[in-house]
Design a protein around this motif. Structure first.
Motif, mmCIF file in Angstrom:
data_model
loop_
_atom_site.group_PDB
_atom_site.id
_atom_site.type_symbol
_atom_site.label_atom_id
_atom_site.label_comp_id
_atom_site.label_asym_id
_atom_site.label_seq_id
_atom_site.Cartn_x
_atom_site.Cartn_y
_atom_site.Cartn_z
ATOM 1 N N VAL A 23 -16.557 -19.473 -39.265
ATOM 2 C CA VAL A 23 -17.831 -18.895 -38.839
ATOM 3 C C VAL A 23 -18.592 -18.428 -40.073
ATOM 4 C CG1 VAL A 23 -18.963 -17.241 -37.298
ATOM 5 C CG2 VAL A 23 -16.640 -18.052 -36.780
ATOM 6 N N PRO A 24 -19.591 -19.180 -40.525
ATOM 7 C CA PRO A 24 -20.387 -18.700 -41.656
ATOM 8 C C PRO A 24 -21.240 -17.495 -41.225
ATOM 9 C CG PRO A 24 -20.677 -21.070 -41.302
ATOM 10 C CD PRO A 24 -20.007 -20.520 -40.088
ATOM 11 N N VAL A 25 -21.012 -16.359 -41.842
ATOM 12 C CA VAL A 25 -21.783 -15.150 -41.544
ATOM 13 C C VAL A 25 -22.700 -14.886 -42.737
ATOM 14 C CG1 VAL A 25 -21.707 -12.678 -41.068
ATOM 15 C CG2 VAL A 25 -19.984 -14.201 -40.063
ATOM 16 N N ALA A 26 -23.994 -15.020 -42.524
ATOM 17 C CA ALA A 26 -24.961 -14.845 -43.610
ATOM 18 C C ALA A 26 -25.125 -13.384 -43.985
ATOM 19 C CB ALA A 26 -26.310 -15.433 -43.199
ATOM 20 N N ASP A 27 -25.076 -12.483 -42.976
ATOM 21 C CA ASP A 27 -25.273 -11.055 -43.248
ATOM 22 C C ASP A 27 -24.849 -10.242 -42.036
ATOM 23 O OD1 ASP A 27 -25.954 -8.864 -44.776
ATOM 24 O OD2 ASP A 27 -27.986 -9.578 -45.205
ATOM 25 N N THR A 28 -24.464 -8.996 -42.281
ATOM 26 C CA THR A 28 -24.133 -8.071 -41.199
ATOM 27 C C THR A 28 -24.944 -6.793 -41.358
ATOM 28 O OG1 THR A 28 -22.289 -7.068 -42.421
ATOM 29 C CG2 THR A 28 -21.781 -8.960 -41.002
ATOM 30 N N PHE A 29 -25.219 -6.150 -40.221
ATOM 31 C CA PHE A 29 -25.975 -4.901 -40.205
ATOM 32 C C PHE A 29 -25.331 -3.952 -39.206
ATOM 33 C CE2 PHE A 29 -28.891 -8.107 -41.649
ATOM 34 C CZ PHE A 29 -29.697 -7.479 -42.587
ATOM 35 N N PRO A 30 -25.232 -2.662 -39.542
ATOM 36 C CA PRO A 30 -24.748 -1.703 -38.545
ATOM 37 C C PRO A 30 -25.752 -1.561 -37.407
ATOM 38 C CG PRO A 30 -25.545 -0.553 -40.494
ATOM 39 C CD PRO A 30 -25.572 -2.021 -40.825
ATOM 40 N N LEU A 31 -25.288 -1.051 -36.281
ATOM 41 C CA LEU A 31 -26.136 -0.947 -35.098
ATOM 42 C C LEU A 31 -27.399 -0.140 -35.355
ATOM 43 C CD1 LEU A 31 -26.459 -1.601 -32.091
ATOM 44 C CD2 LEU A 31 -25.122 0.463 -31.580
ATOM 45 N N ASP A 32 -27.291 0.918 -36.165
ATOM 46 C CA ASP A 32 -28.487 1.744 -36.400
ATOM 47 C C ASP A 32 -29.502 1.056 -37.318
ATOM 48 O OD1 ASP A 32 -27.170 1.977 -38.808
ATOM 49 O OD2 ASP A 32 -26.846 4.134 -38.671
ATOM 50 N N ARG A 33 -29.163 -0.144 -37.808
ATOM 51 C CA ARG A 33 -30.112 -0.941 -38.591
ATOM 52 C C ARG A 33 -30.386 -2.279 -37.897
ATOM 53 N NH1 ARG A 33 -27.511 -1.680 -44.171
ATOM 54 N NH2 ARG A 33 -29.375 -2.964 -44.488
ATOM 55 N N ALA A 34 -30.310 -2.263 -36.573
ATOM 56 C CA ALA A 34 -30.504 -3.498 -35.812
ATOM 57 C C ALA A 34 -31.872 -4.118 -36.077
ATOM 58 C CB ALA A 34 -30.317 -3.231 -34.324
ATOM 59 N N ALA A 64 -29.240 -1.148 -29.236
ATOM 60 C CA ALA A 64 -30.517 -1.693 -29.684
ATOM 61 C C ALA A 64 -31.385 -1.863 -28.446
ATOM 62 C CB ALA A 64 -30.307 -3.025 -30.381
ATOM 63 N N THR A 65 -32.617 -1.403 -28.516
ATOM 64 C CA THR A 65 -33.468 -1.340 -27.322
ATOM 65 C C THR A 65 -34.859 -1.864 -27.646
ATOM 66 O OG1 THR A 65 -32.251 0.661 -26.679
ATOM 67 C CG2 THR A 65 -34.287 0.169 -25.475
ATOM 68 N N ILE A 66 -35.408 -2.651 -26.722
ATOM 69 C CA ILE A 66 -36.747 -3.209 -26.909
ATOM 70 C C ILE A 66 -37.782 -2.222 -26.394
ATOM 71 C CG2 ILE A 66 -38.317 -5.100 -26.299
ATOM 72 C CD1 ILE A 66 -35.774 -6.825 -25.863
ATOM 73 N N ARG A 67 -38.658 -1.789 -27.274
ATOM 74 C CA ARG A 67 -39.767 -0.899 -26.919
ATOM 75 C C ARG A 67 -41.020 -1.400 -27.642
ATOM 76 N NH1 ARG A 67 -37.028 0.225 -23.223
ATOM 77 N NH2 ARG A 67 -35.793 2.126 -22.932
ATOM 78 N N ASP A 68 -42.031 -1.780 -26.858
ATOM 79 C CA ASP A 68 -43.304 -2.246 -27.427
ATOM 80 C C ASP A 68 -43.082 -3.368 -28.448
ATOM 81 O OD1 ASP A 68 -44.770 -0.344 -25.937
ATOM 82 O OD2 ASP A 68 -44.335 1.189 -27.440
ATOM 83 N N GLU A 69 -42.225 -4.318 -28.056
ATOM 84 C CA GLU A 69 -41.934 -5.497 -28.857
ATOM 85 C C GLU A 69 -41.268 -5.161 -30.193
ATOM 86 O OE1 GLU A 69 -45.173 -8.235 -29.179
ATOM 87 O OE2 GLU A 69 -45.640 -8.162 -27.041
#
Length: 314
Positions: A282-293, A4-9
């Motif tokens: 650990v309450p986990v509300a939701d998970t997402f794969p890396l390509d849906r970061a 996951a990469t930050i580009r233009d916020e």
């Protein structure tokens, strides 16, 4: 590796060179990484990573397996399940972490759960016990208790024998927070009526501070961790003096290695065994794969969650 990469916020998925472990460091194949409020601030350019950490790859916590050891690294072996608080770079397929920051993953935890442990449980434990000295029988108030640090603090307070009250704005989440160990879960507007409290954990910010002092017991302690609702508050110093109150603040990310290692060792001794006994979860509300970061960030910003949003890489 992908990260996951930050580009233009914005958060996008990009390829980056694989990291290589240096002296005392470990290369971790990341399986899961929690999303935290600091990640959103970093994405917006409001919270730079500490020197030596990735500025463009967010992620303050990770869990994964040891892939390789740098020179002098001996605490773990290849294949071990580990997790850590990091300065950045956690939301990637691989990351380099100093071995002293790493903790073993309790056997009872899934990867998604482990990815949501390091930042919030270390933050809550460090403030409640190392800094504020919360003890059995004391009255603890946790503001903003439905979030990651809040759910950790409620459980840690209960586990040590404190009497826990929690404020939760979203009415639909109050029963779930009560199930975690809060003796009372109330709207934030009425917390002043529920005191006095020996320890108050402030996860919301400035608007609560005047009321916190009023609701504080003599010789009580206030620990400020979150300031999302505002950073500047007006305090009645007469109350601080009269109640002999302590007000302190804390951040975990920019601390030097020695302090992070100390916090990790305290976690290993005092907190991690409680996951395997069932005293903590650990309450986990939701998970997402890396390509849906990017969607994970949107879900975090939307609010209305109990516990953690976690990015899983495999």
């Amino acid at each position: 590796m992908r990260a996951a990469t930050i580009r233009d916020e914005q958060i996008v998925l990009e390829d980056h060179p694989d990291p290589s472990p240096g002296k005392g460091e470990v290369l971790v194949e990341v399986h899961a990484a929690g999303v935290n409020g600091a990640d959103l601030l970093q994405r917006k350019g409001l919270y730079r990573a500490p020197p030596g950490s990735h500025q463009d790859i967010p992620g303050l916590e990770l869990a994964g397996t040891v892939a390789a050891l740098g020179p002098g690294a001996t605490r773990f072996k290849e294949g071990d399940r580990v997790m850590a608080v990091v300065g950045g770079g956690g939301q990637a397929e691989r990351a380099v972490v100093h071995e002293r920051q790493l903790m073993p993953v309790p056997e009872s935890l899934s990867w998604a759960e482990a990815g949501g442990v390091p930042e919030v449980f270390t933050t809550a434990h460090d403030m409640l016990f190392t800094q504020l000295g919360l003890g059995p029988g004391e009255r603890l108030l946790v503001h903003g208790a439905a979030g990651g640090v809040g759910t950790a603090a409620v459980q840690l307070g209960r586990a040590t024998g404190a009497r826990v009250t929690a404020t939760v704005r979203n009415e639909s989440l109050r029963d779930a927070v009560e199930e975690l160990g809060a003796g009372g879960v109330i709207p934030p507007e009425v917390f002043g009526e529920a005191g006095p409290f020996d320890v108050i954990l402030e996860l919301v910010g400035a608007p609560n501070m005047p009321g916190n002092l009023t609701a504080l017991e003599n010789r009580g302690r206030i620990g400020v961790i979150g300031i999302g609702a505002g950073a500047k508050a007006e305090l009645n110093l007469g109350l601080v003096l009269g109640k002999r109150a302590t007000v302190c603040g804390s951040t975990l990310r920019p601390r030097p290695l020695e302090e992070k290692a100390d916090a990790a060792r305290r976690m290993e001794r005092q907190v991690l065994p409680l996951f395997d006994t069932g005293a903590l979860r650990v309450p986990v509300a939701d998970t997402f794969p890396l390509d849906r970061a990017a969607e994970a960030y949107e879900r975090f910003e939307a609010g209305g969650k109990l516990g953690k949003i976690v990015i899983v890489t495999r």
